[in-house]
Design a protein around this motif. Structure first.
Motif, PDB file in Angstrom:
ATOM      1  N   SER A   1       0.819  -1.209   0.000  1.00  6.92           N
ATOM      2  CA  SER A   1       0.000   0.000   0.000  1.00  6.92           C
ATOM      3  C   SER A   1       0.852   1.256   0.000  1.00  6.92           C
ATOM      4  O   SER A   1       2.003   1.254   0.452  1.00  6.92           O
ATOM      5  CB  SER A   1      -0.919   0.017   1.232  1.00  6.92           C
ATOM      6  OG  SER A   1      -0.157   0.277   2.400  1.00  6.92           O
ATOM      7  N   LEU A   2       0.247   2.319  -0.486  1.00  3.71           N
ATOM      8  CA  LEU A   2       0.910   3.622  -0.470  1.00  3.71           C
ATOM      9  C   LEU A   2       1.192   4.073   0.954  1.00  3.71           C
ATOM     10  O   LEU A   2       2.230   4.685   1.223  1.00  3.71           O
ATOM     11  CB  LEU A   2       0.043   4.666  -1.182  1.00  3.71           C
ATOM     12  CG  LEU A   2       0.059   4.624  -2.699  1.00  3.71           C
ATOM     13  CD1 LEU A   2      -0.980   5.572  -3.275  1.00  3.71           C
ATOM     14  CD2 LEU A   2       1.439   4.974  -3.225  1.00  3.71           C
ATOM     15  N   GLU A   3       0.262   3.775   1.860  1.00  2.00           N
ATOM     16  CA  GLU A   3       0.445   4.191   3.250  1.00  2.00           C
ATOM     17  C   GLU A   3       1.683   3.549   3.864  1.00  2.00           C
ATOM     18  O   GLU A   3       2.456   4.212   4.564  1.00  2.00           O
ATOM     19  CB  GLU A   3      -0.797   3.849   4.098  1.00  2.00           C
ATOM     20  CG  GLU A   3      -2.057   4.602   3.693  1.00  2.00           C
ATOM     21  CD  GLU A   3      -2.746   4.012   2.464  1.00  2.00           C
ATOM     22  OE1 GLU A   3      -2.534   2.811   2.137  1.00  2.00           O
ATOM     23  OE2 GLU A   3      -3.481   4.747   1.803  1.00  2.00           O
ATOM     24  N   MET A   4       1.885   2.260   3.606  1.00  3.72           N
ATOM     25  CA  MET A   4       3.055   1.567   4.137  1.00  3.72           C
ATOM     26  C   MET A   4       4.344   2.170   3.577  1.00  3.72           C
ATOM     27  O   MET A   4       5.303   2.415   4.319  1.00  3.72           O
ATOM     28  CB  MET A   4       2.986   0.075   3.790  1.00  3.72           C
ATOM     29  CG  MET A   4       1.869  -0.687   4.485  1.00  3.72           C
ATOM     30  SD  MET A   4       1.675  -2.348   3.811  1.00  3.72           S
ATOM     31  CE  MET A   4       3.132  -3.151   4.421  1.00  3.72           C
ATOM     32  N   LEU A   5       4.358   2.424   2.276  1.00  6.69           N
ATOM     33  CA  LEU A   5       5.542   2.994   1.642  1.00  6.69           C
ATOM     34  C   LEU A   5       5.783   4.416   2.130  1.00  6.69           C
ATOM     35  O   LEU A   5       6.922   4.795   2.428  1.00  6.69           O
ATOM     36  CB  LEU A   5       5.400   2.961   0.117  1.00  6.69           C
ATOM     37  CG  LEU A   5       6.602   3.469  -0.672  1.00  6.69           C
ATOM     38  CD1 LEU A   5       7.863   2.677  -0.331  1.00  6.69           C
ATOM     39  CD2 LEU A   5       6.309   3.392  -2.162  1.00  6.69           C
ATOM     40  N   ALA A   6       4.724   5.201   2.260  1.00  3.23           N
ATOM     41  CA  ALA A   6       4.863   6.585   2.737  1.00  3.23           C
ATOM     42  C   ALA A   6       5.442   6.613   4.148  1.00  3.23           C
ATOM     43  O   ALA A   6       6.306   7.448   4.455  1.00  3.23           O
ATOM     44  CB  ALA A   6       3.514   7.300   2.693  1.00  3.23           C
ATOM     45  N   ARG A   7       4.995   5.698   5.017  1.00  3.36           N
ATOM     46  CA  ARG A   7       5.534   5.638   6.385  1.00  3.36           C
ATOM     47  C   ARG A   7       7.027   5.325   6.359  1.00  3.36           C
ATOM     48  O   ARG A   7       7.811   5.931   7.081  1.00  3.36           O
ATOM     49  CB  ARG A   7       4.795   4.597   7.221  1.00  3.36           C
ATOM     50  CG  ARG A   7       3.526   5.136   7.866  1.00  3.36           C
ATOM     51  CD  ARG A   7       3.027   4.220   8.989  1.00  3.36           C
ATOM     52  NE  ARG A   7       2.763   2.851   8.587  1.00  3.36           N
ATOM     53  CZ  ARG A   7       1.610   2.428   8.046  1.00  3.36           C
ATOM     54  NH1 ARG A   7       0.615   3.270   7.860  1.00  3.36           N
ATOM     55  NH2 ARG A   7       1.454   1.172   7.713  1.00  3.36           N
ATOM     56  N   MET A   8       7.416   4.377   5.511  1.00  5.30           N
ATOM     57  CA  MET A   8       8.827   4.012   5.418  1.00  5.30           C
ATOM     58  C   MET A   8       9.646   5.189   4.900  1.00  5.30           C
ATOM     59  O   MET A   8      10.694   5.521   5.451  1.00  5.30           O
ATOM     60  CB  MET A   8       9.012   2.801   4.504  1.00  5.30           C
ATOM     61  CG  MET A   8      10.432   2.230   4.472  1.00  5.30           C
ATOM     62  SD  MET A   8      11.624   2.956   3.311  1.00  5.30           S
ATOM     63  CE  MET A   8      10.923   2.570   1.740  1.00  5.30           C
ATOM     64  N   LEU A   9       9.177   5.848   3.865  1.00  7.81           N
ATOM     65  CA  LEU A   9       9.924   6.955   3.276  1.00  7.81           C
ATOM     66  C   LEU A   9       9.946   8.187   4.183  1.00  7.81           C
ATOM     67  O   LEU A   9      10.881   8.977   4.129  1.00  7.81           O
ATOM     68  CB  LEU A   9       9.342   7.321   1.906  1.00  7.81           C
ATOM     69  CG  LEU A   9       9.543   6.274   0.813  1.00  7.81           C
ATOM     70  CD1 LEU A   9       8.787   6.668  -0.446  1.00  7.81           C
ATOM     71  CD2 LEU A   9      11.021   6.052   0.518  1.00  7.81           C
ATOM     72  N   SER A  10       8.924   8.351   5.019  1.00  6.43           N
ATOM     73  CA  SER A  10       8.877   9.520   5.899  1.00  6.43           C
ATOM     74  C   SER A  10       9.848   9.390   7.069  1.00  6.43           C
ATOM     75  O   SER A  10      10.264  10.390   7.640  1.00  6.43           O
ATOM     76  CB  SER A  10       7.462   9.768   6.414  1.00  6.43           C
ATOM     77  OG  SER A  10       7.076   8.745   7.307  1.00  6.43           O
TER      78      SER A  10
ATOM     79  N   GLU B   1       5.810   5.320  -8.463  1.00  3.39           N
ATOM     80  CA  GLU B   1       5.930   6.784  -8.563  1.00  3.39           C
ATOM     81  C   GLU B   1       6.444   7.378  -7.258  1.00  3.39           C
ATOM     82  O   GLU B   1       7.223   8.334  -7.269  1.00  3.39           O
ATOM     83  CB  GLU B   1       4.579   7.411  -8.928  1.00  3.39           C
ATOM     84  CG  GLU B   1       4.171   7.159 -10.346  1.00  3.39           C
ATOM     85  CD  GLU B   1       2.763   7.653 -10.661  1.00  3.39           C
ATOM     86  OE1 GLU B   1       2.515   7.975 -11.834  1.00  3.39           O
ATOM     87  OE2 GLU B   1       1.912   7.698  -9.743  1.00  3.39           O
ATOM     88  N   MET B   2       6.037   6.816  -6.135  1.00  4.81           N
ATOM     89  CA  MET B   2       6.488   7.312  -4.842  1.00  4.81           C
ATOM     90  C   MET B   2       7.917   6.836  -4.549  1.00  4.81           C
ATOM     91  O   MET B   2       8.741   7.595  -4.044  1.00  4.81           O
ATOM     92  CB  MET B   2       5.556   6.863  -3.723  1.00  4.81           C
ATOM     93  CG  MET B   2       5.914   7.455  -2.364  1.00  4.81           C
ATOM     94  SD  MET B   2       4.790   6.954  -1.056  1.00  4.81           S
ATOM     95  CE  MET B   2       3.316   7.860  -1.521  1.00  4.81           C
ATOM     96  N   LEU B   3       8.226   5.595  -4.864  1.00  4.56           N
ATOM     97  CA  LEU B   3       9.541   5.027  -4.591  1.00  4.56           C
ATOM     98  C   LEU B   3      10.621   5.648  -5.481  1.00  4.56           C
ATOM     99  O   LEU B   3      11.725   5.896  -5.028  1.00  4.56           O
ATOM    100  CB  LEU B   3       9.510   3.507  -4.782  1.00  4.56           C
ATOM    101  CG  LEU B   3      10.794   2.750  -4.486  1.00  4.56           C
ATOM    102  CD1 LEU B   3      11.191   2.912  -3.019  1.00  4.56           C
ATOM    103  CD2 LEU B   3      10.627   1.284  -4.839  1.00  4.56           C
ATOM    104  N   ARG B   4      10.309   5.861  -6.743  1.00  2.00           N
ATOM    105  CA  ARG B   4      11.247   6.406  -7.725  1.00  2.00           C
ATOM    106  C   ARG B   4      12.558   5.616  -7.736  1.00  2.00           C
ATOM    107  O   ARG B   4      13.621   6.138  -7.429  1.00  2.00           O
ATOM    108  CB  ARG B   4      11.482   7.880  -7.465  1.00  2.00           C
ATOM    109  CG  ARG B   4      10.196   8.691  -7.553  1.00  2.00           C
ATOM    110  CD  ARG B   4      10.377  10.126  -7.244  1.00  2.00           C
ATOM    111  NE  ARG B   4      11.310  10.698  -8.220  1.00  2.00           N
ATOM    112  CZ  ARG B   4      11.842  11.900  -8.111  1.00  2.00           C
ATOM    113  NH1 ARG B   4      11.534  12.667  -7.110  1.00  2.00           N
ATOM    114  NH2 ARG B   4      12.676  12.333  -9.016  1.00  2.00           N
ATOM    115  N   PRO B   5      12.472   4.337  -8.105  1.00  3.87           N
ATOM    116  CA  PRO B   5      13.650   3.472  -8.017  1.00  3.87           C
ATOM    117  C   PRO B   5      14.743   3.826  -9.027  1.00  3.87           C
ATOM    118  O   PRO B   5      14.458   4.306 -10.127  1.00  3.87           O
ATOM    119  CB  PRO B   5      13.086   2.071  -8.296  1.00  3.87           C
ATOM    120  CG  PRO B   5      11.900   2.322  -9.156  1.00  3.87           C
ATOM    121  CD  PRO B   5      11.325   3.633  -8.658  1.00  3.87           C
ATOM    122  N   HIS B   6      15.972   3.547  -8.631  1.00  2.64           N
ATOM    123  CA  HIS B   6      17.118   3.645  -9.531  1.00  2.64           C
ATOM    124  C   HIS B   6      17.332   2.306 -10.234  1.00  2.64           C
ATOM    125  O   HIS B   6      17.889   2.253 -11.317  1.00  2.64           O
ATOM    126  CB  HIS B   6      18.376   4.004  -8.749  1.00  2.64           C
ATOM    127  CG  HIS B   6      18.266   5.309  -8.039  1.00  2.64           C
ATOM    128  ND1 HIS B   6      17.933   5.405  -6.703  1.00  2.64           N
ATOM    129  CD2 HIS B   6      18.415   6.576  -8.485  1.00  2.64           C
ATOM    130  CE1 HIS B   6      17.911   6.675  -6.352  1.00  2.64           C
ATOM    131  NE2 HIS B   6      18.184   7.406  -7.414  1.00  2.64           N
TER     132      HIS B   6
END
Length: 184
Positions: A38-47, A73-78
């Motif tokens: 989920s976006l929420e899980m990823l957002a928490r990790m990135l925040s 789009e949120m992760l923007r991987p290399h």
């Protein structure tokens, strides 16, 4: 300033994420995240301020149609790694082509200069190289793979060993004598 690596696929993504995190730990500090749905899980990790980390390795899982693109789009991987395409969540995706389209979203969202690492043994994954705007390397058992695995020995009680052949030569890998893989 970390290198962000996203890993997706119908199977093997947790194992690849964990193994890659372990391998990269010998080259710098690593933050590994498994099972992102989920976006929420990823957002928490990135925040969380992950200061001083050289690599962030994230498993990117599909929870349904059009679920990977917003995560990517949120992760923007290399670096984007795709392990395989199988018909998972059949009620959502219906066809292998739809699953491949979903997984390709991670490759499509690579940062400029990014790298796609694709399974050459899976035609649906290998198809993601077509039209890719980024550098692509392939891995697998097929002789055409950029990184070809050969001579795999994994019979208990022997140690795990294999060779990886690439344009630059061959690398022999063997697990330590005290680590056996299999059922005791």
């Amino acid at each position: 300033h970390a290198t962000f690596i996203g890993i997706t696929g119908s199977s093997g993504k947790s194992t690849v994420t964990a193994l890659l995190g372990h391998i990269l730990a010998s080259h710098g500090s690593v933050h590994v995240e498994l099972l992102f749905h989920s976006l929420e899980m990823l957002a928490r990790m990135l925040s969380r301020r992950i200061g001083g980390v050289n690599y962030v390795v994230v498993e990117v899982s599909a929870s349904g149609v059009n679920s990977i693109k917003p995560l990517a789009e949120m992760l923007r991987p290399h670096v984007a790694v795709v392990t395989m395409v199988r018909l998972e969540h059949v009620s959502s995706f219906r066809t292998l082509e739809n699953v491949a389209h979903e997984k390709r979203a991670l490759v499509d969202m690579l940062e400029p200069g990014g790298l796609a690492v694709l399974n050459a043994d899976d035609p649906h994954v290998l198809g993601m190289a077509s039209g890719a705007r980024h550098r692509v390397v392939t891995f697998g058992l097929t002789d055409d793979a950029d990184y070809c695995v050969t001579d795999t020995q994994a019979a208990y009680p022997e140690t795990l060993s294999l060779k990886i052949r690439w344009r630059g030569g061959t690398l022999d890998l063997t697990s330590p004598e005290d680590q056996h893989f299999g059922v005791a």
